[in-house]
Motif scaffolding. Structure first.
Motif, short mmCIF file in Angstrom:
data_model
loop_
_atom_site.label_atom_id
_atom_site.label_comp_id
_atom_site.label_asym_id
_atom_site.label_seq_id
_atom_site.Cartn_x
_atom_site.Cartn_y
_atom_site.Cartn_z
N SER A 83 45.45 40.38 59.25
CA SER A 83 46.38 41.49 59.11
C SER A 83 46.39 41.97 57.65
CB SER A 83 47.79 41.09 59.54
OG SER A 83 48.28 40.03 58.75
N HIS A 84 46.76 43.23 57.47
CA HIS A 84 46.87 43.76 56.10
C HIS A 84 47.89 44.88 56.07
CE1 HIS A 84 44.76 47.76 56.24
NE2 HIS A 84 44.38 47.26 57.39
N VAL A 85 48.45 45.10 54.87
CA VAL A 85 49.41 46.18 54.63
C VAL A 85 48.88 47.00 53.46
CG1 VAL A 85 51.77 46.77 54.00
CG2 VAL A 85 51.34 44.75 55.41
N GLY A 86 48.64 48.28 53.67
CA GLY A 86 48.09 49.10 52.60
C GLY A 86 46.58 49.01 52.55
N ARG A 87 46.00 49.53 51.47
CA ARG A 87 44.55 49.61 51.34
C ARG A 87 43.93 48.23 51.22
NH1 ARG A 87 41.54 52.04 46.11
NH2 ARG A 87 42.47 50.13 45.30
N LEU A 88 42.83 48.02 51.94
CA LEU A 88 42.06 46.78 51.88
C LEU A 88 40.60 47.14 51.65
CD1 LEU A 88 41.67 43.71 52.26
CD2 LEU A 88 41.47 44.15 54.72
N VAL A 89 40.00 46.57 50.60
CA VAL A 89 38.59 46.80 50.27
C VAL A 89 37.81 45.51 50.50
CG1 VAL A 89 36.93 47.46 48.50
CG2 VAL A 89 39.17 48.57 48.58
N LEU A 90 36.82 45.57 51.37
CA LEU A 90 35.90 44.46 51.61
C LEU A 90 34.53 44.92 51.17
CD1 LEU A 90 37.14 43.54 55.22
CD2 LEU A 90 37.80 42.43 53.08
N GLU A 91 34.08 44.45 50.02
CA GLU A 91 32.81 44.94 49.48
C GLU A 91 31.62 44.35 50.23
OE1 GLU A 91 32.79 44.43 45.24
OE2 GLU A 91 34.50 45.75 44.93
N ASP A 92 30.43 44.80 49.89
CA ASP A 92 29.21 44.42 50.61
C ASP A 92 29.09 42.91 50.77
OD1 ASP A 92 28.73 47.12 50.47
OD2 ASP A 92 27.12 46.96 48.98
N TYR A 93 28.64 42.49 51.93
CA TYR A 93 28.28 41.10 52.24
C TYR A 93 29.47 40.13 52.22
CZ TYR A 93 23.69 43.09 51.43
OH TYR A 93 22.57 43.90 51.48
N VAL A 94 30.69 40.65 52.27
CA VAL A 94 31.84 39.75 52.43
C VAL A 94 31.75 39.07 53.80
CG1 VAL A 94 34.34 39.72 52.86
CG2 VAL A 94 33.42 40.91 50.86
N GLU A 95 32.15 37.80 53.83
CA GLU A 95 32.15 37.02 55.06
C GLU A 95 33.58 36.52 55.30
OE1 GLU A 95 30.52 32.66 56.09
OE2 GLU A 95 28.95 34.07 55.47
N LEU A 96 34.20 36.96 56.38
CA LEU A 96 35.60 36.64 56.65
C LEU A 96 35.72 36.04 58.04
CD1 LEU A 96 38.67 36.78 56.25
CD2 LEU A 96 38.56 39.22 56.82
N GLN A 97 36.15 34.78 58.09
CA GLN A 97 36.43 34.10 59.34
C GLN A 97 37.94 34.08 59.53
OE1 GLN A 97 36.54 32.99 62.26
NE2 GLN A 97 35.50 31.03 62.40
N GLY A 98 38.41 34.74 60.59
CA GLY A 98 39.85 34.90 60.76
C GLY A 98 40.54 33.74 61.44
N ALA A 99 39.84 33.02 62.32
CA ALA A 99 40.48 32.02 63.17
C ALA A 99 41.20 30.96 62.35
CB ALA A 99 39.44 31.36 64.07
N SER A 100 42.52 30.87 62.48
CA SER A 100 43.33 29.94 61.71
C SER A 100 44.72 29.86 62.32
CB SER A 100 43.43 30.39 60.24
OG SER A 100 43.80 31.74 60.14
N GLN A 101 45.43 28.79 61.98
CA GLN A 101 46.74 28.55 62.57
C GLN A 101 47.77 29.61 62.17
OE1 GLN A 101 47.97 24.45 61.80
NE2 GLN A 101 45.82 23.81 61.82
N LEU A 102 47.78 29.99 60.90
CA LEU A 102 48.76 30.96 60.40
C LEU A 102 48.14 32.32 60.10
CD1 LEU A 102 50.84 28.67 58.00
CD2 LEU A 102 51.27 29.22 60.41
#
Length: 249
Positions: A83-102
């Motif tokens: 989740s995010h509030v406002g502008r979010l910048v994910l630059e090239d080749y970012v790796e984001l794994q979301g699965a988590s308890q919180l």
């Protein structure tokens, strides 16, 4: 009632198109001429492509308010935990794994630098990690690693330099009769309070609280809590001085 001047300012803002506002943001200070205009145009094109990718990304998030700018070859797994509030910048080749308890939560105007990895959990199942919360106007430089299998909390206005590694988990290793990799892990938490600057190449270990206003010198390894407003450096990091006071080194 709002003043006439305030009303006129708001009206003037709406008369400026989004493309004109973007053009103003993309101008480079202290340089001018055709090459500067070309650089601005290239920036606008890049931002437009990132915004377009973001339009197709944000509907998959758990909660999304504000624009998402997604660079090329960004990998997002289990976006339903993000989740995010406002502008979010994910630059090239970012790796984001979301699965988590919180979950993974970003505040307003957050930027994640090129090639940064955010990993609360394995990609192949097993026990889910705890997660990450990142405050407003905070940023991570290129090549960072955020291992939020335990809980990691980053406050507002935090600058995290390139190549910084944050850990909230350690391997257990006390026993000698079985391999270390079979002894499990000890999860903790890592807290970085508001208005901190974490220099390039810093490693912060699980269980540490970096208090408000701390500056961590490049290449340091932080293994214990810091005092508010402290400047620390070294492996392991030690106090050099407190901001606003004389050196203690």
């Amino acid at each position: 009632m709002p003043s006439a001047a305030a009303t006129n300012r708001r009206s003037a803002r709406f008369l400026v198109s989004p493309s004109q506002r973007l053009d103003r943001r993309m101008k480079f200070a202290s340089i001018s001429g055709p090459r500067a205009r070309l650089a601005s145009c290239q920036g606008i094109v890049r931002a437009g492509l990132m915004f377009t990718r973001g339009v197709f990304t944000s509907p998959w998030f758990r909660h999304s308010s504000g624009p998402v700018f997604r660079g090329k070859s960004v990998t997002i797994l289990n976006a339903q935990f993000v989740s995010h509030v406002g502008r979010l910048v994910l630059e090239d080749y970012v790796e984001l794994q979301g699965a988590s308890q919180l979950g993974i939560s970003f505040g307003e105007n957050v930027s994640i630098g090129r090639g940064t990895m955010i990993r609360p959990s394995s990609y192949y199942g097993g026990e889910a990690g705890v997660g990450l919360r990142m405050g407003d106007r905070s940023s991570v430089g290129a090549g960072g690693f955020i291992g939020c299998s335990g809980w990691i909390e980053i406050g507002n206005d935090v600058m995290i330099g390139p190549g910084v590694r944050l850990f909230s988990e350690n391997h257990a290793f006390d026993r000698l009769d079985i391999p270390i990799k079979e002894q499990g892990v000890n999860r903790g938490q890592l807290i970085i309070e508001d208005d901190c600057w974490i220099g390039s190449g810093v490693t912060v270990m699980s269980g540490v609280r970096i208090r408000r206003g701390t500056v961590v010198a490049a290449g340091s390894v932080v293994t214990r809590d810091t005092a508010e407003g402290s400047v620390i450096a070294g492996t392991p990091a030690r106090l050099l001085r407190v901001r606003g006071e004389d050196s203690v080194a």
